[in-house]
Design an enzyme around this catalytic site. Structure first.
Site, PDB file in Angstrom:
ATOM      1  N   ILE A 169      -4.302   8.553  -5.021  1.00 17.62           N
ATOM      2  CA  ILE A 169      -4.647   9.689  -4.152  1.00 17.62           C
ATOM      3  C   ILE A 169      -4.769  10.947  -5.017  1.00 17.62           C
ATOM      4  CG2 ILE A 169      -3.850  11.119  -2.218  1.00 17.62           C
ATOM      5  CD1 ILE A 169      -4.587   8.335  -1.283  1.00 17.62           C
ATOM      6  N   ARG A 217      -6.345   2.778  -4.609  1.00 23.10           N
ATOM      7  CA  ARG A 217      -6.804   3.957  -5.347  1.00 23.10           C
ATOM      8  C   ARG A 217      -5.683   4.991  -5.443  1.00 23.10           C
ATOM      9  NH1 ARG A 217     -11.304   2.633  -6.409  1.00 23.10           N
ATOM     10  NH2 ARG A 217     -11.723   4.381  -7.767  1.00 23.10           N
ATOM     11  N   ASN A 258      -0.705  -5.710   6.533  1.00 28.04           N
ATOM     12  CA  ASN A 258       0.156  -4.614   6.997  1.00 28.04           C
ATOM     13  C   ASN A 258      -0.563  -3.773   8.047  1.00 28.04           C
ATOM     14  OD1 ASN A 258       2.861  -4.409   5.820  1.00 28.04           O
ATOM     15  ND2 ASN A 258       1.802  -4.417   3.860  1.00 28.04           N
ATOM     16  N   HIS A 296       5.096  -0.451  -1.133  1.00 31.80           N
ATOM     17  CA  HIS A 296       4.896  -1.103  -2.432  1.00 31.80           C
ATOM     18  C   HIS A 296       5.789  -2.343  -2.524  1.00 31.80           C
ATOM     19  CE1 HIS A 296       3.787  -1.300  -6.662  1.00 31.80           C
ATOM     20  NE2 HIS A 296       5.048  -1.581  -6.923  1.00 31.80           N
ATOM     21  N   ASN A 303       3.382   5.445   1.285  1.00 30.12           N
ATOM     22  CA  ASN A 303       2.883   4.180   0.758  1.00 30.12           C
ATOM     23  C   ASN A 303       3.953   3.104   0.869  1.00 30.12           C
ATOM     24  OD1 ASN A 303       1.102   2.423  -0.695  1.00 30.12           O
ATOM     25  ND2 ASN A 303       2.263   2.806  -2.565  1.00 30.12           N
TER      26      ASN A 303
END
Length: 197
Positions: free
Chosen positions: A94, A92, A16, A110, A108
């Protein structure tokens, strides 16, 4: 006109990340990728950043407390005038330091139709559950795991003869088109808001 500067956070292979960079280079995006933040020294995404001469901020979370590395990241991003953070396979959670510094400016992607299959290995979860449809979700990041407000979704059909790997590739093809498009929309909208204020 100077383009908006963004940071990409990634932990893995960087597919990405590369899709976003290529569109930015071709002037398809209203932003420049100013820096890659990576929590996995040796991850393939770092090699991609180096190929494109994009600065990197790499840390090993085993060697530094979360609050401390987030403070260092925020300091670096602010020095570079970074306005948005886009997570692209960043593994991780945030923490509050970053969330407070970049409120409603962290996004984000997903690989599922959230709220279905949050967390790790969403493709594997969907595959194991034998659902007929999965997809891609782009959402704002909050303190939870894949729980922030949804910005966009696109469904991906699961065929009876799919393997997990085949399904993963098909999801990535959707991601590589959808994410740059949504990034562009978000940045253009924020520019309009700033102009009208």
């Amino acid at each position: 006109m100077n383009k908006v500067k963004v940071a990409i956070f990634a932990s893995g292979t960087g597919s990405n990340f590369e899709a976003i960079i290529e569109q930015a280079i071709e002037n398809q995006l209203a932003c420049d990728v100013a820096i890659l933040v990576c929590d996995k020294p040796g991850a393939k995404v770092i090699d991609i950043a180096n190929e494109y001469d994009i600065p990197t901020f790499v840390f090993d979370p085993k060697n530094i407390p979360k609050k401390e590395y987030e403070q260092k990241v925020v300091k670096r991003l602010l020095l570079m005038n970074v306005e948005w953070i886009f997570l692209a396979g960043y593994m991780r959670i945030i923490g509050p330091t970053l969330l407070n510094a970049y409120e409603i400016k962290i996004v984000n992607i997903h690989p599922s139709m959230l709220p279905a299959f949050p967390g790790k290995d969403a493709v594997g979860q969907a595959f194991q559950a034998k659902v007929k449809i999965t997809g891609v979700t782009i959402h704002y990041v909050d303190a939870g795991i894949d729980t922030g407000p949804i910005i966009a979704q696109e469904s991906v059909e699961i065929f009876p003869d799919d393997t997990k790997e085949v399904l993963q590739k098909r999801i990535q093809q959707v991601e590589h088109k959808l994410y740059p498009r949504i990034i562009n929309q978000l940045i253009k909208q924020s520019l309009k808001v700033e102009v009208t204020d």
